[in-house]
Design a protein around this motif. Structure first.
Motif, PDB file in Angstrom:
ATOM      1  N   HIS A 163       0.842  -1.192   0.000  1.00  0.00           N
ATOM      2  CA  HIS A 163       0.000   0.000   0.000  1.00  0.00           C
ATOM      3  C   HIS A 163       0.882   1.249   0.000  1.00  0.00           C
ATOM      4  O   HIS A 163       1.948   1.277   0.608  1.00  0.00           O
ATOM      5  CB  HIS A 163      -0.909   0.009   1.230  1.00  0.00           C
ATOM      6  N   ARG A 164       0.394   2.277  -0.656  1.00  0.00           N
ATOM      7  CA  ARG A 164       1.155   3.516  -0.783  1.00  0.00           C
ATOM      8  C   ARG A 164       1.548   4.099   0.577  1.00  0.00           C
ATOM      9  O   ARG A 164       2.602   4.727   0.716  1.00  0.00           O
ATOM     10  CB  ARG A 164       0.334   4.539  -1.578  1.00  0.00           C
ATOM     11  N   ARG A 165       0.707   3.879   1.586  1.00  0.00           N
ATOM     12  CA  ARG A 165       1.009   4.470   2.900  1.00  0.00           C
ATOM     13  C   ARG A 165       2.307   3.935   3.497  1.00  0.00           C
ATOM     14  O   ARG A 165       2.891   4.564   4.390  1.00  0.00           O
ATOM     15  CB  ARG A 165      -0.153   4.211   3.865  1.00  0.00           C
ATOM     16  N   ASP A 166       2.750   2.758   3.028  1.00  0.00           N
ATOM     17  CA  ASP A 166       3.968   2.161   3.570  1.00  0.00           C
ATOM     18  C   ASP A 166       5.210   2.470   2.736  1.00  0.00           C
ATOM     19  O   ASP A 166       6.308   2.006   3.065  1.00  0.00           O
ATOM     20  CB  ASP A 166       3.810   0.633   3.670  1.00  0.00           C
ATOM     21  N   SER A 167       5.053   3.257   1.691  1.00  0.00           N
ATOM     22  CA  SER A 167       6.163   3.475   0.761  1.00  0.00           C
ATOM     23  C   SER A 167       7.347   4.178   1.391  1.00  0.00           C
ATOM     24  O   SER A 167       8.496   3.946   1.013  1.00  0.00           O
ATOM     25  CB  SER A 167       5.685   4.285  -0.452  1.00  0.00           C
ATOM     26  N   THR A 168       7.086   5.068   2.353  1.00  0.00           N
ATOM     27  CA  THR A 168       8.185   5.815   2.961  1.00  0.00           C
ATOM     28  C   THR A 168       8.607   5.257   4.315  1.00  0.00           C
ATOM     29  O   THR A 168       9.499   5.812   4.945  1.00  0.00           O
ATOM     30  CB  THR A 168       7.786   7.300   3.137  1.00  0.00           C
ATOM     31  N   ASP A 169       7.989   4.174   4.747  1.00  0.00           N
ATOM     32  CA  ASP A 169       8.330   3.584   6.041  1.00  0.00           C
ATOM     33  C   ASP A 169       9.675   2.861   5.930  1.00  0.00           C
ATOM     34  O   ASP A 169       9.846   1.974   5.091  1.00  0.00           O
ATOM     35  CB  ASP A 169       7.249   2.603   6.466  1.00  0.00           C
ATOM     36  N   PRO A 170      10.655   3.223   6.756  1.00  0.00           N
ATOM     37  CA  PRO A 170      11.992   2.614   6.611  1.00  0.00           C
ATOM     38  C   PRO A 170      12.013   1.120   6.881  1.00  0.00           C
ATOM     39  O   PRO A 170      12.798   0.386   6.270  1.00  0.00           O
ATOM     40  CB  PRO A 170      12.840   3.381   7.624  1.00  0.00           C
ATOM     41  N   ALA A 171      11.172   0.636   7.791  1.00  0.00           N
ATOM     42  CA  ALA A 171      11.134  -0.798   8.069  1.00  0.00           C
ATOM     43  C   ALA A 171      10.607  -1.567   6.860  1.00  0.00           C
ATOM     44  O   ALA A 171      11.118  -2.640   6.511  1.00  0.00           O
ATOM     45  CB  ALA A 171      10.274  -1.077   9.293  1.00  0.00           C
ATOM     46  N   HIS A 172       9.592  -1.007   6.210  1.00  0.00           N
ATOM     47  CA  HIS A 172       9.056  -1.655   5.013  1.00  0.00           C
ATOM     48  C   HIS A 172      10.077  -1.653   3.883  1.00  0.00           C
ATOM     49  O   HIS A 172      10.242  -2.653   3.175  1.00  0.00           O
ATOM     50  CB  HIS A 172       7.763  -0.958   4.571  1.00  0.00           C
ATOM     51  N   ARG A 173      10.764  -0.523   3.714  1.00  0.00           N
ATOM     52  CA  ARG A 173      11.786  -0.468   2.665  1.00  0.00           C
ATOM     53  C   ARG A 173      12.898  -1.469   2.943  1.00  0.00           C
ATOM     54  O   ARG A 173      13.423  -2.112   2.024  1.00  0.00           O
ATOM     55  CB  ARG A 173      12.357   0.949   2.563  1.00  0.00           C
ATOM     56  N   TRP A 174      13.258  -1.621   4.206  1.00  0.00           N
ATOM     57  CA  TRP A 174      14.270  -2.607   4.593  1.00  0.00           C
ATOM     58  C   TRP A 174      13.818  -4.015   4.198  1.00  0.00           C
ATOM     59  O   TRP A 174      14.597  -4.797   3.637  1.00  0.00           O
ATOM     60  CB  TRP A 174      14.515  -2.526   6.095  1.00  0.00           C
ATOM     61  N   LEU A 175      12.553  -4.352   4.498  1.00  0.00           N
ATOM     62  CA  LEU A 175      12.047  -5.690   4.164  1.00  0.00           C
ATOM     63  C   LEU A 175      12.058  -5.912   2.658  1.00  0.00           C
ATOM     64  O   LEU A 175      12.470  -6.978   2.179  1.00  0.00           O
ATOM     65  CB  LEU A 175      10.630  -5.870   4.713  1.00  0.00           C
ATOM     66  N   HIS A 176      11.619  -4.927   1.878  1.00  0.00           N
ATOM     67  CA  HIS A 176      11.616  -5.070   0.418  1.00  0.00           C
ATOM     68  C   HIS A 176      13.029  -5.341  -0.088  1.00  0.00           C
ATOM     69  O   HIS A 176      13.240  -6.216  -0.951  1.00  0.00           O
ATOM     70  CB  HIS A 176      11.060  -3.803  -0.241  1.00  0.00           C
ATOM     71  N   ASP A 177      14.003  -4.604   0.442  1.00  0.00           N
ATOM     72  CA  ASP A 177      15.393  -4.800   0.020  1.00  0.00           C
ATOM     73  C   ASP A 177      15.877  -6.204   0.361  1.00  0.00           C
ATOM     74  O   ASP A 177      16.579  -6.850  -0.438  1.00  0.00           O
ATOM     75  CB  ASP A 177      16.302  -3.771   0.684  1.00  0.00           C
ATOM     76  N   ARG A 178      15.510  -6.692   1.538  1.00  0.00           N
ATOM     77  CA  ARG A 178      15.953  -8.025   1.950  1.00  0.00           C
ATOM     78  C   ARG A 178      15.311  -9.118   1.086  1.00  0.00           C
ATOM     79  O   ARG A 178      15.950 -10.140   0.785  1.00  0.00           O
ATOM     80  CB  ARG A 178      15.636  -8.251   3.422  1.00  0.00           C
ATOM     81  N   ILE A 179      14.075  -8.935   0.701  1.00  0.00           N
ATOM     82  CA  ILE A 179      13.431  -9.921  -0.181  1.00  0.00           C
ATOM     83  C   ILE A 179      14.138  -9.934  -1.532  1.00  0.00           C
ATOM     84  O   ILE A 179      14.379 -10.996  -2.121  1.00  0.00           O
ATOM     85  CB  ILE A 179      11.932  -9.610  -0.334  1.00  0.00           C
ATOM     86  N   ARG A 180      14.494  -8.768  -2.037  1.00  0.00           N
ATOM     87  CA  ARG A 180      15.210  -8.698  -3.307  1.00  0.00           C
ATOM     88  C   ARG A 180      16.597  -9.339  -3.180  1.00  0.00           C
ATOM     89  O   ARG A 180      17.062 -10.020  -4.110  1.00  0.00           O
ATOM     90  CB  ARG A 180      15.328  -7.249  -3.767  1.00  0.00           C
ATOM     91  N   GLN A 181      17.253  -9.143  -2.057  1.00  0.00           N
ATOM     92  CA  GLN A 181      18.541  -9.787  -1.832  1.00  0.00           C
ATOM     93  C   GLN A 181      18.399 -11.303  -1.860  1.00  0.00           C
ATOM     94  O   GLN A 181      19.238 -12.019  -2.413  1.00  0.00           O
ATOM     95  CB  GLN A 181      19.131  -9.345  -0.497  1.00  0.00           C
ATOM     96  N   SER A 182      17.341 -11.800  -1.246  1.00  0.00           N
ATOM     97  CA  SER A 182      17.093 -13.232  -1.224  1.00  0.00           C
ATOM     98  C   SER A 182      16.865 -13.759  -2.645  1.00  0.00           C
ATOM     99  O   SER A 182      17.367 -14.824  -3.014  1.00  0.00           O
ATOM    100  CB  SER A 182      15.878 -13.535  -0.342  1.00  0.00           C
ATOM    101  N   ALA A 183      16.134 -12.989  -3.457  1.00  0.00           N
ATOM    102  CA  ALA A 183      15.885 -13.392  -4.849  1.00  0.00           C
ATOM    103  C   ALA A 183      17.190 -13.392  -5.652  1.00  0.00           C
ATOM    104  O   ALA A 183      17.440 -14.306  -6.451  1.00  0.00           O
ATOM    105  CB  ALA A 183      14.873 -12.450  -5.493  1.00  0.00           C
ATOM    106  N   ARG A 184      18.043 -12.385  -5.419  1.00  0.00           N
ATOM    107  CA  ARG A 184      19.319 -12.345  -6.132  1.00  0.00           C
ATOM    108  C   ARG A 184      20.224 -13.502  -5.720  1.00  0.00           C
ATOM    109  O   ARG A 184      20.925 -14.088  -6.557  1.00  0.00           O
ATOM    110  CB  ARG A 184      20.022 -11.013  -5.883  1.00  0.00           C
ATOM    111  N   ALA A 185      20.212 -13.830  -4.437  1.00  0.00           N
ATOM    112  CA  ALA A 185      21.049 -14.937  -3.960  1.00  0.00           C
ATOM    113  C   ALA A 185      20.651 -16.259  -4.615  1.00  0.00           C
ATOM    114  O   ALA A 185      21.503 -17.141  -4.830  1.00  0.00           O
ATOM    115  CB  ALA A 185      20.953 -15.053  -2.443  1.00  0.00           C
ATOM    116  N   LEU A 186      19.368 -16.396  -4.930  1.00  0.00           N
ATOM    117  CA  LEU A 186      18.886 -17.610  -5.606  1.00  0.00           C
ATOM    118  C   LEU A 186      19.008 -17.512  -7.125  1.00  0.00           C
ATOM    119  O   LEU A 186      18.558 -18.403  -7.838  1.00  0.00           O
ATOM    120  CB  LEU A 186      17.418 -17.843  -5.218  1.00  0.00           C
ATOM    121  N   LYS A 187      19.580 -16.370  -7.579  1.00  0.00           N
ATOM    122  CA  LYS A 187      19.747 -16.119  -9.017  1.00  0.00           C
ATOM    123  C   LYS A 187      18.404 -16.056  -9.728  1.00  0.00           C
ATOM    124  O   LYS A 187      18.269 -16.469 -10.884  1.00  0.00           O
ATOM    125  CB  LYS A 187      20.657 -17.174  -9.659  1.00  0.00           C
TER     126      LYS A 187
END
Length: 302
Positions: free
Chosen positions: A275-299
């Motif tokens: 949801h747009r309301r969470d776009s600027t929340d630093p904890a949410h941004r941290w989680l999104h980055d970690r999910i992307r890291q996990s996807a990159r690690a799995l190639k």
């Protein structure tokens, strides 16, 4: 309304009001809030005095909001979102406090992406707490009503306040037991095969991501299950065929053999949705980055 005093309102009361509006059930609202029913009932009693309105009336075994309560839904949502945004610019360190998120996902993406994420967080002494709910064919209501913080899905809902971001792309594969059979050779063999399908609570099946190459229908599945992990014991030792993303072979279907579909299909994208309301929340941004890291690690990502 003559007794209304805005100083009697606080975030806690408004949050309870909005949750009861969304659930139209005190018991479910209390469970979702982690409160007792008596606490929620006491809050509603206070809200009724503040607004000078019953807010909710009994109807059968449930409750329905009054016109006044319905009119409060949008402004209360806006107020709570605004209060939340006040803290979005705060200094953020994921180790400072527990991080709790509710994620809607099927077991294929859950088991693929999140075990590594949780292990990495634990090694970094981050107190990450994730709760998963089934996504099925997700609706905007999951995010609009804050029933979850994030959706991971190949079928993202669309709405004015919903943000989608592609996580990775894959292709659909056949999953089978190579000791019992070979993969189908062509479209006609595939569509007439003995299929097992994952059918979600909303009635949609995972195989619906496969585009038909002609008007001939696919033979109905001989067996349906509610999650991808349940495919394995049924396929092992049988001639059944399942269809799922190729990346699922790294997760819940890693015990099975798989091969590309014997006909051309469009690639399938998996999205992060929030949801747009969470776009600027630093904890949410941290989680999104970690999910992307996990996807990159799995190639999974290029």
């Amino acid at each position: 309304m003559g007794n209304f005093d805005h100083k009697d309102l606080d975030w806690h009361l408004l949050h309870i009001l909005l949750t009861v509006l969304q659930e139209t059930n005190v018991t479910r609202a209390a469970d979702r809030l982690g409160l007792t029913q008596s606490t929620v009932s006491h809050a509603l009693k206070k809200l009724r005095l503040i607004f000078g309105d019953p807010l909710f009336v009994r109807s059968g075994k449930g409750i329905v909001p009054t016109e006044r309560a319905r009119s409060l839904r949008d402004p209360v949502t806006a107020i709570l979102d605004s209060i939340k945004q006040l803290s979005d610019a705060r200094p953020f360190d994921p180790r400072d406090a527990p991080l709790e998120f509710v994620i809607a996902a099927n077991d294929a993406t859950r088991d693929l992406l999140f075990p590594r994420l949780m292990l990495d967080a634990a090694q970094e002494q981050i107190d990450l707490r994730l709760s998963f709910i089934p996504s099925g064919l997700p609706s905007t209501k999951l995010l609009n009503d804050a029933r979850c913080d994030l959706i991971v899905t190949p079928m993202p809902p669309d709405g004015p306040d919903i943000i989608q971001s592609k996580l990775f792309e894959g292709e659909m594969h056949c999953y089978y037991d190579a000791t019992q059979r070979d993969p189908p050779r062509n479209w006609d063999a595939y569509r007439t095969d003995r299929h097992i399908a994952v059918r979600f609570a909303d009635g949609r099946a995972s195989s619906e991501l496969v585009a038909h190459v002609d008007s001939a229908p696919i033979k109905p599945p001989v067996l349906t299950v509610t999650n991808f992990g349940s495919l394995v014991p049924f396929i092992k030792g049988s001639t059944l065929l399942a269809t799922a993303l190729n990346h699922t072979g790294l997760g819940p279907l890693k015990e099975l053999d798989h091969a590309p579909l014997p006909f051309s299909t469009d690639p399938v994208s998996v999205f992060l949705v929030w949801h747009r309301r969470d776009s600027t929340d630093p904890a949410h941004r941290w989680l999104h980055d970690r999910i992307r890291q996990s996807a990159r690690a799995l190639k999974l990502q290029n």
